[in-house]
Design a protein around this motif. Structure first.
Motif, PDB file in Angstrom:
ATOM      1  N   THR A  35      12.677 -15.162 -28.443  1.00 43.97           N
ATOM      2  CA  THR A  35      13.811 -16.014 -28.089  1.00 43.97           C
ATOM      3  C   THR A  35      14.190 -15.945 -26.615  1.00 43.97           C
ATOM      4  O   THR A  35      15.002 -16.754 -26.149  1.00 43.97           O
ATOM      5  N   PHE A 212      26.132 -19.675 -29.247  1.00 48.81           N
ATOM      6  CA  PHE A 212      25.112 -18.949 -28.481  1.00 48.81           C
ATOM      7  C   PHE A 212      25.737 -18.012 -27.443  1.00 48.81           C
ATOM      8  O   PHE A 212      25.023 -17.457 -26.617  1.00 48.81           O
ATOM      9  N   TYR A 215      23.882 -14.130 -27.878  1.00 45.10           N
ATOM     10  CA  TYR A 215      22.566 -14.718 -28.093  1.00 45.10           C
ATOM     11  C   TYR A 215      21.642 -13.723 -28.791  1.00 45.10           C
ATOM     12  O   TYR A 215      21.453 -12.598 -28.313  1.00 45.10           O
TER      13      TYR A 215
END
Length: 226
Positions: A35, A212, A215
């Motif tokens: 990610t 987000f 995160y």
């Protein structure tokens, strides 16, 4: 933030004071992805339980986004991930499980555009305030460029003898509040009601991006030790 960086540096100094493992393969270099993006990673084993790592990762992606609220617009969005991390791994037990802390420096951003393609379009919190041909452009950034990271993971211990090391990281980093800047061009540009709805649209997108603020970090890597 200064306290976080100071704690990481203190951890590095503490790790350096511990007697290093008798394993000659203290250095490692490899690839990582997840990610934070795709990139490279280097590491150094200070002791049988402590390793430091540095990684750099990035990714460009495109995605269609439809914000919450009463908007008819769908945005063609481009996202740029640019991340660099300094991490300290600590194996509290004799196995592969480890705890990780550090800092991540980011230059993540996004931009998008949406065009009204029907006679009238709902926009922001209003109804039918945009005309066909009106276009909205949006830029997104996050407030913090350097932020803390906490996580856990699994990898071979610094004292293991294998040349190859596989790793998994699961953690979270704090990106800060999103900053959204939207602008309007087209037939409705300059109309007070439409400009007010631009501000409402900014808030709608910021509300979407608040998910987000913390995160999630999920990374998988492979490194060669030497």
């Amino acid at each position: 933030m200064r306290r976080c960086i100071a704690l990481v540096l203190f951890g590095l100094c503490l790790a350096g004071s511990v007697t290093a493992a008798e394993d000659v393969n203290r250095f490692s270099a490899g690839v990582t992805g997840g990610t934070l993006g795709l990139g490279a990673e280097v590491g150094y084993a200070f002791s049988p339980r402590v390793r430091i790592r540095g990684l750099a990762a990035g990714l460009d992606a495109s995605h269609d986004i439809e914000p919450d609220g009463q908007s008819d617009l769908r945005y063609d969005a481009d996202v740029e991930l640019r991340n660099a991390a300094a991490l300290v791994d600590f194996h509290p037990f004799t196995g592969n499980f480890r705890l990780t802390a550090g800092v991540i420096a980011s230059d993540n951003s996004g931009d998008g555009s949406a065009t009204c393609r029907q006679t009238l379009c709902n926009f922001g919190d209003g109804t039918d305030v945009l005309f066909q041909g009106d276009r909205v452009d949006v830029d997104v950034e996050f407030a913090d460029d350097v932020h803390p990271y906490l996580g856990l993971g699994w990898s071979s211990t610094p004292e293991s003898t294998g040349r190859w090391r596989l790793s998994i990281d699961l953690g979270v980093t704090y990106l800060g509040d999103p900053d959204v800047d939207a602008s309007l061009s087209g037939p409705s540009s300059g109309i007070f009601l439409a400009e007010q709805e631009v501000e409402n649209e900014e808030r709608n997108i910021e509300d979407d991006l608040e998910d987000f603020e913390f995160y999630p970090v999920v990374m998988i890597g492979a490194a060669y030790r030497f």
